[in-house]
Design a protein around this motif. Structure first.
Motif, short mmCIF file in Angstrom:
data_model
loop_
_atom_site.label_atom_id
_atom_site.label_comp_id
_atom_site.label_asym_id
_atom_site.label_seq_id
_atom_site.Cartn_x
_atom_site.Cartn_y
_atom_site.Cartn_z
N PHE A 197 0.81 -1.20 0.00
CA PHE A 197 0.00 0.00 0.00
C PHE A 197 0.85 1.27 0.00
CE2 PHE A 197 -3.05 -2.76 2.67
CZ PHE A 197 -3.59 -3.32 1.53
N ASP A 198 0.21 2.36 -0.32
CA ASP A 198 0.81 3.70 -0.19
C ASP A 198 2.08 3.86 -1.00
OD1 ASP A 198 -1.21 4.40 1.77
OD2 ASP A 198 -0.07 3.20 3.21
N LEU A 280 -7.40 -3.87 -7.53
CA LEU A 280 -7.60 -4.57 -6.26
C LEU A 280 -6.93 -3.83 -5.11
CD1 LEU A 280 -8.35 -7.10 -4.53
CD2 LEU A 280 -6.11 -8.03 -5.20
N VAL A 281 -5.66 -3.48 -5.29
CA VAL A 281 -4.91 -2.82 -4.22
C VAL A 281 -5.57 -1.50 -3.83
CG1 VAL A 281 -2.71 -1.71 -3.66
CG2 VAL A 281 -2.73 -3.97 -4.73
N GLU A 282 -6.13 -0.81 -4.81
CA GLU A 282 -6.81 0.45 -4.51
C GLU A 282 -7.99 0.22 -3.56
OE1 GLU A 282 -9.29 3.90 -6.93
OE2 GLU A 282 -7.79 2.70 -7.98
N VAL A 283 -8.78 -0.82 -3.82
CA VAL A 283 -9.91 -1.15 -2.94
C VAL A 283 -9.42 -1.58 -1.56
CG1 VAL A 283 -11.92 -2.63 -2.60
CG2 VAL A 283 -11.37 -1.77 -4.89
N LEU A 284 -8.41 -2.45 -1.54
CA LEU A 284 -7.90 -2.93 -0.26
C LEU A 284 -7.33 -1.79 0.58
CD1 LEU A 284 -6.10 -6.24 -1.33
CD2 LEU A 284 -8.38 -5.97 -0.32
N GLN A 285 -6.67 -0.86 -0.06
CA GLN A 285 -6.10 0.27 0.68
C GLN A 285 -7.22 1.12 1.30
OE1 GLN A 285 -2.61 2.15 -1.03
NE2 GLN A 285 -3.44 4.17 -0.53
N ARG A 286 -8.31 1.30 0.56
CA ARG A 286 -9.46 2.03 1.12
C ARG A 286 -10.06 1.25 2.29
NH1 ARG A 286 -11.27 2.84 -4.28
NH2 ARG A 286 -13.11 1.54 -3.84
N ALA A 307 0.72 -3.65 3.97
CA ALA A 307 0.52 -4.60 2.88
C ALA A 307 -0.43 -5.68 3.38
CB ALA A 307 1.85 -5.21 2.43
N THR A 308 -0.78 -6.60 2.51
CA THR A 308 -1.70 -7.72 2.76
C THR A 308 -3.14 -7.21 2.78
OG1 THR A 308 -1.90 -7.78 5.20
CG2 THR A 308 0.08 -8.75 4.23
N TYR A 309 -4.07 -8.08 3.16
CA TYR A 309 -5.46 -7.67 3.40
C TYR A 309 -5.89 -8.15 4.78
CZ TYR A 309 -5.77 -12.30 1.16
OH TYR A 309 -5.57 -13.62 0.80
N LEU A 310 -4.97 -8.01 5.74
CA LEU A 310 -5.16 -8.53 7.08
C LEU A 310 -4.96 -7.42 8.11
CD1 LEU A 310 -2.99 -11.71 6.50
CD2 LEU A 310 -5.49 -11.56 6.35
N ALA A 311 -5.86 -7.36 9.08
CA ALA A 311 -5.76 -6.38 10.15
C ALA A 311 -5.63 -7.13 11.48
CB ALA A 311 -6.98 -5.47 10.18
N TRP A 312 -4.61 -6.77 12.25
CA TRP A 312 -4.35 -7.39 13.55
C TRP A 312 -4.94 -6.47 14.62
CZ3 TRP A 312 -3.52 -11.91 15.40
CH2 TRP A 312 -2.78 -12.17 16.53
N TYR A 353 -6.19 -10.39 21.04
CA TYR A 353 -6.15 -10.05 19.62
C TYR A 353 -7.05 -10.96 18.78
CZ TYR A 353 -2.03 -7.07 20.30
OH TYR A 353 -1.17 -6.07 20.69
N ALA A 354 -7.40 -10.46 17.60
CA ALA A 354 -8.03 -11.27 16.56
C ALA A 354 -7.59 -10.70 15.22
CB ALA A 354 -9.55 -11.25 16.68
N ARG A 355 -7.52 -11.56 14.22
CA ARG A 355 -7.15 -11.11 12.87
C ARG A 355 -8.40 -11.00 12.01
NH1 ARG A 355 -3.95 -14.83 8.60
NH2 ARG A 355 -6.12 -15.49 8.30
N LEU A 356 -8.52 -9.86 11.33
CA LEU A 356 -9.65 -9.60 10.44
C LEU A 356 -9.15 -9.58 9.00
CD1 LEU A 356 -12.40 -6.92 10.91
CD2 LEU A 356 -11.33 -7.23 8.70
N ASN A 357 -9.80 -10.36 8.15
CA ASN A 357 -9.50 -10.39 6.71
C ASN A 357 -10.39 -9.35 6.04
OD1 ASN A 357 -9.55 -10.91 3.96
ND2 ASN A 357 -9.86 -13.11 4.16
N PHE A 358 -9.77 -8.27 5.51
CA PHE A 358 -10.57 -7.24 4.86
C PHE A 358 -10.52 -7.34 3.33
CE2 PHE A 358 -6.52 -5.13 6.05
CZ PHE A 358 -6.10 -4.58 4.85
N GLY A 359 -10.23 -8.52 2.83
CA GLY A 359 -10.26 -8.76 1.39
C GLY A 359 -11.69 -9.03 0.91
#
Length: 376
Positions: A197-198, A280-286, A307-312, A353-359
């Motif tokens: 990203f970015d 895809l990366v544009e959507v994931l970054q948003r 990077a990735t589509y994962l939020a910790w 913690y939990a991991r969220l997949n934002f893909g």
């Protein structure tokens, strides 16, 4: 791109959706809710239409290895030494092979923790020990720890799962120097490299120098960036002779091989799929930015993914801190990956913690975040 309905996503042989109860939104396993790129679909259909599904030719120069080498050079600034590429079904298969070749039961395997749970389980199940690598540790600190803990293999996951960190050359160098001091092989898992990203640029571990390349096994795949995980196709660049030579001596059938269609799909993704990937990366970054803003509003801790589509996500201080994934599944009807799975078999605590997949689509992500907020 992300316009598939819940019903359409459930009507597939797909672990993420079909194993999640009705009424629950799955945001757990690292698989995106996105259609396969049209260039991949077309290439596979063309191959099927030709009846080209016989035994693949693995004797000639491999087209997927060539696509990998070109992509590393053009997109990531590293020109891999030729003649060292090999296909595997998955990154984890390559990891398992290196574990068997280079370590014995009781040996330590070093990697940044929290990390991909399958690595932790594989280390534990084969009788090896997980030795966490602290972020920011110096080379001297790593050498001291690795010598004491009898480390025989180093694993670097970059971009990192689940933190979404992209380690730069300054952060990778101490790991490389410590591995050189102790003459250790490094497995560089770079499967999320294309999802930066970015405007960031991924730094391949092997790009730190020819001496580093010669002790590094770089493993990657088109599976994460192009959503092709079920095709089971990965590429490894085998830097160390101590890995190449024993692998070359094994019977071909011992490790198996990837399919004709999976290889064709991966070549299409890496050679023709970049316009799709940019969208895809544009959507994931948003989506990443949406999560960052939301987390600040509801009091959940998060470091924005690079990077990735994962939020910790850190739920410490919230009403669900004792078991975030469990409480959110039960009361919010959202399935996340449980934090403790990412520190299993280590002394580290990730219970809050939990991991969220934002893909997924921005619309479905909004539902996910609203449901999680309702449980807090």
């Amino acid at each position: 791109m992300f316009d598939r309905t819940d019903e359409a996503l459930r009507d597939r042989d797909n672990l993420k959706w079909t194993t999640t109860p009705a009424g629950v939104i799955p945001a757990w396993v690292a698989d995106m809710d996105v259609a396969v790129p049209e260039v991949v679909t077309r290439r596979v259909h063309e191959q099927l239409a030709r009846g080209d599904v016989g035994y693949p030719d693995f004797e000639s120069p491999d087209p997927l290895v060539a696509a990998f080498e070109t992509r590393m050079a053009e997109r990531h600034g590293w020109t891999p030494a030729g003649g060292r590429g090999r296909l595997f079904t998955d990154v984890i298969q390559a990891f398992q092979v290196l574990t068997d070749l280079l370590t014995e039961p009781g040996d330590g395997i070093a990697l940044h923790v929290p990390t991909y749970p399958v690595f932790l389980e594989s280390v534990h199940d084969t009788g090896r020990r997980v030795v966490p690598i602290p972020f920011g540790a110096t080379a001297d600190e790593l050498v001291e720890t690795w010598r004491r803990e009898r480390v025989r293999l180093v694993v670097v996951v970059n971009p990192h799962n689940p933190l979404g960190r992209m380690l730069d050359a300054d952060e990778l160098r101490p790991v490389a120097d410590a591995a050189a001091e102790l003459d250790l092989v490094v497995l560089a898992d770079e499967i999320h490299a294309d999802l930066a990203f970015d405007g960031r640029r991924h730094v391949p571990f092997a790009s730190l120098g020819t001496d580093v390349e010669d002790r590094t096994v770089t493993v990657t795949s088109a599976s994460k960036a192009f959503n092709l995980a079920g095709l089971h196709c990965a590429v490894a660049h085998l830097g160390p002779a101590r890995v190449r030579e024993p692998l070359a001596a094994l019977p071909f059938a011992y490790l198996g091989g990837v399919s004709t269609l999976s290889r064709a799909a991966a070549v299409a993704a890496w050679t023709e799929g970049d316009p799709w990937l940019a969208d895809l990366v544009e959507v994931l970054q948003r989506n990443r930015d949406t999560i960052t803003a939301w987390a600040g509003e509801v009091g959940v801790g998060v470091v924005p993914a690079e990077a990735t589509y994962l939020a910790w996500l850190d739920f410490a201080g919230t009403s669900v801190a004792a078991d975030p994934a469990g409480a959110i599944l039960e009361r919010g009807r959202v399935r996340l990956s449980a934090g403790p799975d990412f520190t299993a078999h280590t002394p580290l605590d990730s219970s809050t913690y939990a991991r969220l997949n934002f893909g997924t689509s921005p619309e479905r992500l909004a539902q996910v975040l609203a449901r999680i907020a309702s449980t807090l």
